[in-house]
Design a protein around this motif. Structure first.
Motif, PDB file in Angstrom:
ATOM      1  N   PHE A  55       0.814  -1.209   0.000  1.00  0.00           N
ATOM      2  CA  PHE A  55       0.000   0.000   0.000  1.00  0.00           C
ATOM      3  C   PHE A  55       0.848   1.260   0.000  1.00  0.00           C
ATOM      4  O   PHE A  55       0.326   2.357   0.067  1.00  0.00           O
ATOM      5  CB  PHE A  55      -0.950   0.025   1.193  1.00  0.00           C
ATOM      6  CG  PHE A  55      -1.929  -1.107   1.185  1.00  0.00           C
ATOM      7  CD1 PHE A  55      -2.736  -1.349   0.093  1.00  0.00           C
ATOM      8  CD2 PHE A  55      -2.041  -1.942   2.279  1.00  0.00           C
ATOM      9  CE1 PHE A  55      -3.639  -2.394   0.086  1.00  0.00           C
ATOM     10  CE2 PHE A  55      -2.944  -2.987   2.282  1.00  0.00           C
ATOM     11  CZ  PHE A  55      -3.740  -3.211   1.187  1.00  0.00           C
ATOM     12  N   GLY A  56       2.166   1.112  -0.025  1.00  0.00           N
ATOM     13  CA  GLY A  56       3.039   2.278  -0.074  1.00  0.00           C
ATOM     14  C   GLY A  56       3.013   3.081   1.201  1.00  0.00           C
ATOM     15  O   GLY A  56       3.285   4.281   1.203  1.00  0.00           O
ATOM     16  N   GLY A  57       2.691   2.446   2.322  1.00  0.00           N
ATOM     17  CA  GLY A  57       2.551   3.167   3.582  1.00  0.00           C
ATOM     18  C   GLY A  57       3.868   3.589   4.195  1.00  0.00           C
ATOM     19  O   GLY A  57       4.922   3.046   3.906  1.00  0.00           O
ATOM     20  N   LYS A  58       3.782   4.589   5.039  1.00  0.00           N
ATOM     21  CA  LYS A  58       4.887   5.028   5.869  1.00  0.00           C
ATOM     22  C   LYS A  58       4.503   4.706   7.305  1.00  0.00           C
ATOM     23  O   LYS A  58       3.394   4.282   7.570  1.00  0.00           O
ATOM     24  CB  LYS A  58       5.076   6.544   5.744  1.00  0.00           C
ATOM     25  CG  LYS A  58       5.514   7.014   4.395  1.00  0.00           C
ATOM     26  CD  LYS A  58       5.712   8.526   4.433  1.00  0.00           C
ATOM     27  CE  LYS A  58       6.196   9.022   3.088  1.00  0.00           C
ATOM     28  NZ  LYS A  58       6.424  10.479   3.115  1.00  0.00           N
ATOM     29  N   THR A  59       5.413   4.964   8.213  1.00  0.00           N
ATOM     30  CA  THR A  59       5.062   4.762   9.613  1.00  0.00           C
ATOM     31  C   THR A  59       4.036   5.808  10.021  1.00  0.00           C
ATOM     32  O   THR A  59       3.911   6.863   9.390  1.00  0.00           O
ATOM     33  CB  THR A  59       6.299   4.892  10.518  1.00  0.00           C
ATOM     34  OG1 THR A  59       6.784   6.228  10.422  1.00  0.00           O
ATOM     35  CG2 THR A  59       7.365   3.889  10.142  1.00  0.00           C
ATOM     36  N   GLU A  60       3.338   5.527  11.088  1.00  0.00           N
ATOM     37  CA  GLU A  60       2.352   6.483  11.587  1.00  0.00           C
ATOM     38  C   GLU A  60       3.029   7.796  11.956  1.00  0.00           C
ATOM     39  O   GLU A  60       2.526   8.883  11.647  1.00  0.00           O
ATOM     40  CB  GLU A  60       1.632   5.908  12.804  1.00  0.00           C
ATOM     41  CG  GLU A  60       0.610   6.855  13.377  1.00  0.00           C
ATOM     42  CD  GLU A  60      -0.134   6.273  14.554  1.00  0.00           C
ATOM     43  OE1 GLU A  60      -0.943   7.009  15.124  1.00  0.00           O
ATOM     44  OE2 GLU A  60       0.083   5.103  14.909  1.00  0.00           O
ATOM     45  N   GLU A  61       4.184   7.713  12.596  1.00  0.00           N
ATOM     46  CA  GLU A  61       4.901   8.920  13.001  1.00  0.00           C
ATOM     47  C   GLU A  61       5.257   9.777  11.786  1.00  0.00           C
ATOM     48  O   GLU A  61       5.158  10.998  11.821  1.00  0.00           O
ATOM     49  CB  GLU A  61       6.172   8.561  13.774  1.00  0.00           C
ATOM     50  CG  GLU A  61       5.913   7.892  15.107  1.00  0.00           C
ATOM     51  CD  GLU A  61       5.540   6.414  15.000  1.00  0.00           C
ATOM     52  OE1 GLU A  61       5.801   5.774  13.949  1.00  0.00           O
ATOM     53  OE2 GLU A  61       4.941   5.901  15.953  1.00  0.00           O
ATOM     54  N   GLY A  62       5.651   9.136  10.688  1.00  0.00           N
ATOM     55  CA  GLY A  62       5.971   9.862   9.462  1.00  0.00           C
ATOM     56  C   GLY A  62       4.762  10.569   8.896  1.00  0.00           C
ATOM     57  O   GLY A  62       4.845  11.715   8.433  1.00  0.00           O
ATOM     58  N   ARG A  63       3.621   9.925   8.942  1.00  0.00           N
ATOM     59  CA  ARG A  63       2.390  10.543   8.452  1.00  0.00           C
ATOM     60  C   ARG A  63       1.995  11.742   9.325  1.00  0.00           C
ATOM     61  O   ARG A  63       1.548  12.759   8.824  1.00  0.00           O
ATOM     62  CB  ARG A  63       1.248   9.536   8.414  1.00  0.00           C
ATOM     63  CG  ARG A  63       1.411   8.463   7.358  1.00  0.00           C
ATOM     64  CD  ARG A  63       1.126   9.024   6.003  1.00  0.00           C
ATOM     65  NE  ARG A  63       1.167   7.946   5.028  1.00  0.00           N
ATOM     66  CZ  ARG A  63       1.591   8.109   3.793  1.00  0.00           C
ATOM     67  NH1 ARG A  63       2.011   9.276   3.376  1.00  0.00           N
ATOM     68  NH2 ARG A  63       1.590   7.113   2.959  1.00  0.00           N
ATOM     69  N   VAL A  64       2.119  11.608  10.642  1.00  0.00           N
ATOM     70  CA  VAL A  64       1.756  12.711  11.550  1.00  0.00           C
ATOM     71  C   VAL A  64       2.623  13.936  11.248  1.00  0.00           C
ATOM     72  O   VAL A  64       2.126  15.061  11.229  1.00  0.00           O
ATOM     73  CB  VAL A  64       1.884  12.268  13.027  1.00  0.00           C
ATOM     74  CG1 VAL A  64       1.797  13.456  13.971  1.00  0.00           C
ATOM     75  CG2 VAL A  64       0.807  11.238  13.363  1.00  0.00           C
ATOM     76  N   LYS A  65       3.901  13.730  10.984  1.00  0.00           N
ATOM     77  CA  LYS A  65       4.794  14.851  10.649  1.00  0.00           C
ATOM     78  C   LYS A  65       4.345  15.557   9.376  1.00  0.00           C
ATOM     79  O   LYS A  65       4.622  16.740   9.185  1.00  0.00           O
ATOM     80  CB  LYS A  65       6.234  14.358  10.493  1.00  0.00           C
ATOM     81  CG  LYS A  65       6.883  13.995  11.804  1.00  0.00           C
ATOM     82  CD  LYS A  65       8.287  13.464  11.583  1.00  0.00           C
ATOM     83  CE  LYS A  65       8.881  12.995  12.901  1.00  0.00           C
ATOM     84  NZ  LYS A  65      10.182  12.355  12.713  1.00  0.00           N
ATOM     85  N   GLU A  66       3.638  14.845   8.504  1.00  0.00           N
ATOM     86  CA  GLU A  66       3.122  15.427   7.265  1.00  0.00           C
ATOM     87  C   GLU A  66       1.740  16.068   7.463  1.00  0.00           C
ATOM     88  O   GLU A  66       1.148  16.547   6.510  1.00  0.00           O
ATOM     89  CB  GLU A  66       3.017  14.354   6.181  1.00  0.00           C
ATOM     90  CG  GLU A  66       4.351  13.760   5.779  1.00  0.00           C
ATOM     91  CD  GLU A  66       4.187  12.556   4.847  1.00  0.00           C
ATOM     92  OE1 GLU A  66       3.053  12.051   4.668  1.00  0.00           O
ATOM     93  OE2 GLU A  66       5.210  12.108   4.312  1.00  0.00           O
ATOM     94  N   GLY A  67       1.208  16.040   8.682  1.00  0.00           N
ATOM     95  CA  GLY A  67      -0.087  16.669   8.961  1.00  0.00           C
ATOM     96  C   GLY A  67      -1.263  15.710   9.005  1.00  0.00           C
ATOM     97  O   GLY A  67      -2.400  16.127   9.213  1.00  0.00           O
TER      98      GLY A  67
END
Length: 147
Positions: A55-67
């Motif tokens: 699914f091309g996901g990143k870590t949750e922490e990485g997503r939070v940093k992106e807003g």
């Protein structure tokens, strides 16, 4: 999306978008694990499982940093919501001040965890019932926190 008015309860596959009436939620809500306030209707997967499953996901922490934010942290409907799609080791309850609580019941049955039901009545949560899975269905995406 299924609304049970007599219990002030909403059943959803994944989540809800804030600021959008229940009956106008977009189809993409069936994937709502993380949402972004500047991209209404968009959703993201997160974590190592998203990478493993393609699914091309990143870590949750990485997503939070992106807003991006977990949908239930910005939940703004008065009804309580029972949801799946986001896996937890145990049933998960989150309460936003002034809004209905969110109750995650995906306890990882396809990852070797349990199938969980929430028993809910006019007084709220009565209890949870979980049954351990007999089989690990997706060994390539096994979530170790379920051990």
């Amino acid at each position: 999306l299924h609304v049970i008015d007599s219990l002030q309860l909403v059943l959803v596959h994944a989540g809800l978008f804030p600021g959008i009436p229940l009956y106008k939620q977009p189809k993409s809500v069936c994937r709502a694990q993380m949402i972004h306030p500047f991209y209404p209707g968009s959703t993201k997967w997160w974590g190592e499982d998203a990478k493993l499953l393609g699914f091309g996901g990143k870590t949750e922490e990485g997503r939070v940093k992106e807003g991006w934010e977990r949908w239930y942290k910005v939940h703004d409907h008065e009804q309580h919501v029972i949801f799946g799609h986001s896996t937890f080791a145990q049933p998960f309850i989150y309460q936003n001040n002034g809004y209905g609580m969110t109750i995650g019941v995906d306890t990882g049955s396809c990852f070797g965890g349990s199938v969980t039901a929430c028993i809910f009545d006019t007084n709220g949560i009565n209890s949870f019932v979980s049954i351990k899975c007999k089989k690990l269905y997706y060994p390539d995406a096994y979530r170790s926190f379920l051990e």
